[in-house]
Design a protein around this motif. Structure first.
Motif, mmCIF file in Angstrom:
data_model
loop_
_atom_site.group_PDB
_atom_site.id
_atom_site.type_symbol
_atom_site.label_atom_id
_atom_site.label_comp_id
_atom_site.label_asym_id
_atom_site.label_seq_id
_atom_site.Cartn_x
_atom_site.Cartn_y
_atom_site.Cartn_z
ATOM 1 N N SER A 224 0.824 -1.213 0.000
ATOM 2 C CA SER A 224 0.000 0.000 0.000
ATOM 3 C C SER A 224 0.859 1.265 0.000
ATOM 4 C CB SER A 224 -0.940 0.008 1.212
ATOM 5 O OG SER A 224 -0.208 0.128 2.423
ATOM 6 N N LEU A 225 2.179 1.086 0.116
ATOM 7 C CA LEU A 225 3.073 2.247 0.116
ATOM 8 C C LEU A 225 3.023 2.958 -1.235
ATOM 9 C CD1 LEU A 225 5.395 3.902 1.458
ATOM 10 C CD2 LEU A 225 6.980 2.288 0.381
ATOM 11 N N VAL A 226 2.792 4.260 -1.187
ATOM 12 C CA VAL A 226 2.824 5.095 -2.392
ATOM 13 C C VAL A 226 3.821 6.216 -2.140
ATOM 14 C CG1 VAL A 226 1.538 6.574 -3.961
ATOM 15 C CG2 VAL A 226 0.426 4.555 -2.973
ATOM 16 N N THR A 227 4.853 6.263 -2.935
ATOM 17 C CA THR A 227 5.877 7.294 -2.746
ATOM 18 C C THR A 227 5.431 8.606 -3.390
ATOM 19 O OG1 THR A 227 7.011 6.467 -4.722
ATOM 20 C CG2 THR A 227 7.780 5.666 -2.595
ATOM 21 N N GLU A 228 5.818 9.686 -2.761
ATOM 22 C CA GLU A 228 5.429 11.008 -3.265
ATOM 23 C C GLU A 228 6.269 11.383 -4.478
ATOM 24 O OE1 GLU A 228 5.901 13.682 -0.021
ATOM 25 O OE2 GLU A 228 4.278 12.796 1.162
ATOM 26 N N ARG A 229 5.703 12.212 -5.352
ATOM 27 C CA ARG A 229 6.411 12.709 -6.517
ATOM 28 C C ARG A 229 6.446 14.235 -6.482
ATOM 29 N NH1 ARG A 229 7.938 8.271 -6.511
ATOM 30 N NH2 ARG A 229 8.152 6.807 -8.249
ATOM 31 N N VAL A 230 7.588 14.782 -6.841
ATOM 32 C CA VAL A 230 7.769 16.228 -6.863
ATOM 33 C C VAL A 230 6.973 16.812 -8.026
ATOM 34 C CG1 VAL A 230 9.488 18.054 -7.164
ATOM 35 C CG2 VAL A 230 10.059 16.015 -5.850
ATOM 36 N N PRO A 231 6.289 17.944 -7.836
ATOM 37 C CA PRO A 231 5.542 18.565 -8.934
ATOM 38 C C PRO A 231 6.465 18.953 -10.081
ATOM 39 C CG PRO A 231 4.954 19.547 -6.815
ATOM 40 C CD PRO A 231 6.136 18.677 -6.565
ATOM 41 N N VAL A 232 5.940 18.930 -11.299
ATOM 42 C CA VAL A 232 6.720 19.260 -12.493
ATOM 43 C C VAL A 232 7.394 20.618 -12.344
ATOM 44 C CG1 VAL A 232 6.567 19.777 -14.966
ATOM 45 C CG2 VAL A 232 5.319 17.816 -14.010
ATOM 46 N N ALA A 233 6.688 21.584 -11.803
ATOM 47 C CA ALA A 233 7.225 22.944 -11.681
ATOM 48 C C ALA A 233 8.475 22.993 -10.808
ATOM 49 C CB ALA A 233 6.159 23.879 -11.102
ATOM 50 N N GLU A 234 8.665 21.994 -9.957
ATOM 51 C CA GLU A 234 9.795 22.012 -9.041
ATOM 52 C C GLU A 234 11.088 21.487 -9.671
ATOM 53 O OE1 GLU A 234 10.709 20.269 -4.565
ATOM 54 O OE2 GLU A 234 8.648 20.841 -5.087
ATOM 55 N N PHE A 235 10.967 20.668 -10.731
ATOM 56 C CA PHE A 235 12.187 20.121 -11.336
ATOM 57 C C PHE A 235 12.368 20.509 -12.803
ATOM 58 C CE2 PHE A 235 9.041 16.633 -11.845
ATOM 59 C CZ PHE A 235 9.117 16.396 -13.216
ATOM 60 N N THR A 236 11.548 21.446 -13.291
ATOM 61 C CA THR A 236 11.568 21.794 -14.711
ATOM 62 C C THR A 236 11.712 23.297 -14.932
ATOM 63 O OG1 THR A 236 10.053 19.947 -15.095
ATOM 64 C CG2 THR A 236 10.349 21.507 -16.908
ATOM 65 N N ARG A 237 12.498 23.646 -15.948
ATOM 66 C CA ARG A 237 12.577 25.042 -16.413
ATOM 67 C C ARG A 237 12.224 25.077 -17.897
ATOM 68 N NH1 ARG A 237 18.175 27.688 -13.932
ATOM 69 N NH2 ARG A 237 17.658 27.408 -11.717
ATOM 70 N N PHE A 238 11.411 26.017 -18.266
ATOM 71 C CA PHE A 238 11.036 26.207 -19.660
ATOM 72 C C PHE A 238 11.771 27.422 -20.231
ATOM 73 C CE2 PHE A 238 7.540 23.694 -17.982
ATOM 74 C CZ PHE A 238 7.260 22.820 -19.022
ATOM 75 N N TYR A 239 12.287 27.305 -21.440
ATOM 76 C CA TYR A 239 12.997 28.399 -22.102
ATOM 77 C C TYR A 239 12.311 28.722 -23.417
ATOM 78 C CZ TYR A 239 16.617 26.912 -18.802
ATOM 79 O OH TYR A 239 17.323 26.569 -17.669
#
Length: 240
Positions: A224-239
Motif C-alpha cells: 500500500s506504500l505510495v511514494t510522493e512525486r515532486v511537482p513538475v514545476a519544481e524540477f523543470t525550467r522552460f525556455y
C-alpha cells in the motif's frame, strides 16, 4: 512511406490512457502471490522491452531469468551470506549506486520512504533485527515467482548504463500492461561475486541489479506504500 505506418500514427485516446495507466500504476511491490508467471509471458514481456533505445543500437542488456529451484538456490546462498556478519562484511558493491555524501533533498526523500515503509510494517526505528529481516527479503525477491538478474559487458560505459535504465523501465511498464508488478532491486549488487558464481557469469559480465516479477499480493500492507512525486514545476525550467 505509407501514411498508415503504425510508427507515425497518433495513438487513440484509449491507447494513450493505457500507456499512462501502466506508468502511473507501476510501484515497487514487496510481497507477491504464489501464482506462477508462464514462460511465454516473460519472453513476450522481454521482447517488448528490448525495443528500448540504445546508443547506436548497442542493446547492452543481458537478462538471467530465475524460477523454481534455480531461484531458491541463489536466494539461499545470498541469504546465508547476508545473515552471517563475517560473510556480509566480505561482500562489497562493485559500483556505487548511491552518493558517498548525501545532501538535501535526496537524503530527505530517502529517509521518508524508508520510514514510511517501516511505519506500515510497524517496525520501530530502534528495531534493528526487524529492519535486517525486512531488508533480507530482497534476496528472496520478496517471494515473487520470478527473479530477474541483469548484467552488462564491462567494456560498456556510462551511456550504456543510461540505455539500460530505459530497458528496465520498459520491463516494468510492459509488466503492468500484463497485470504483473515488479520491484527493481539494487540490494543484489553487494553480493555480485556470489551471483556471478551461481549463474556462471563470463569474466566480462558485470552485475547491474535484480528485479522481482510476479502478481502482487493486494492484501500485503507493504504494497500500500505510495511514494510522493515532486511537482513538475519544481524540477523543470522552460525556455522560450
Amino acid at each position: 512511406m505509407s501514411s498508415d505506418n503504425p510508427r507515425f500514427a497518433t495513438p487513440s485516446a484509449l491507447e494513450g490512457a493505457a500507456v499512462d495507466a501502466a506508468i502511473l500504476t507501476r510501484h515497487s511491490m514487496r510481497a507477491y502471490l504464489p501464482r506462477p508467471v508462464e514462460r511465454p509471458v516473460i519472453e513476450d514481456l522481454l521482447r517488448v522491452a528490448s525495443f528500448a533505445p540504445s546508443g547506436t543500437n548497442t542493446q547492452p542488456w543481458q537478462v538471467h531469468v530465475l524460477t523454481g529451484a534455480a531461484k531458491a538456490r541463489l536466494s539461499d546462498r545470498i541469504t546465508a551470506a547476508y545473515l552471517d556478519p563475517a560473510q556480509n562484511a566480505a561482500h562489497q558493491e562493485e559500483y556505487a549506486y548511491y552518493p558517498e555524501q548525501w545532501k538535501s533533498p535526496y537524503i530527505d526523500r530517502r529517509r521518508k520512504v524508508g520510514w514510511d515503509l517501516y511505519g506500515l510494517l510497524d517496525i520501530a526505528k530502534t528495531d534493528k533485527a526487524r529492519m535486517q529481516q525486512q531488508h533480507g527479503r530482497n534476496y528472496e525477491f520478496f517471494d515473487a515467482p520470478v527473479g530477474l538478474i541483469f548484467s552488462i559487458d564491462r567494456v560498456m560505459q556510462q551511456g550504456s548504463w543510461l540505455d539500460y535504465g530505459m530497458f528496465l523501465q520498459n520491463i516494468m511498464v510492459a509488466a503492468r500492461a500484463r497485470g504483473l508488478h515488479t520491484c527493481p532491486q539494487a540490494a543484489f549488487t553487494q553480493f555480485h561475486r556470489l551471483i556471478a558464481d551461481e549463474l556462471q557469469f563470463a569474466p566480462e559480465q558485470m552485475l547491474v541489479c535484480g528485479m522481482a516479477l510476479g502478481y502482487a499480493d493486494p492484501q500485503a500492507i507493504e504494497n500500500s506504500l505510495v511514494t510522493e512525486r515532486v511537482p513538475v514545476a519544481e524540477f523543470t525550467r522552460f525556455y522560450e
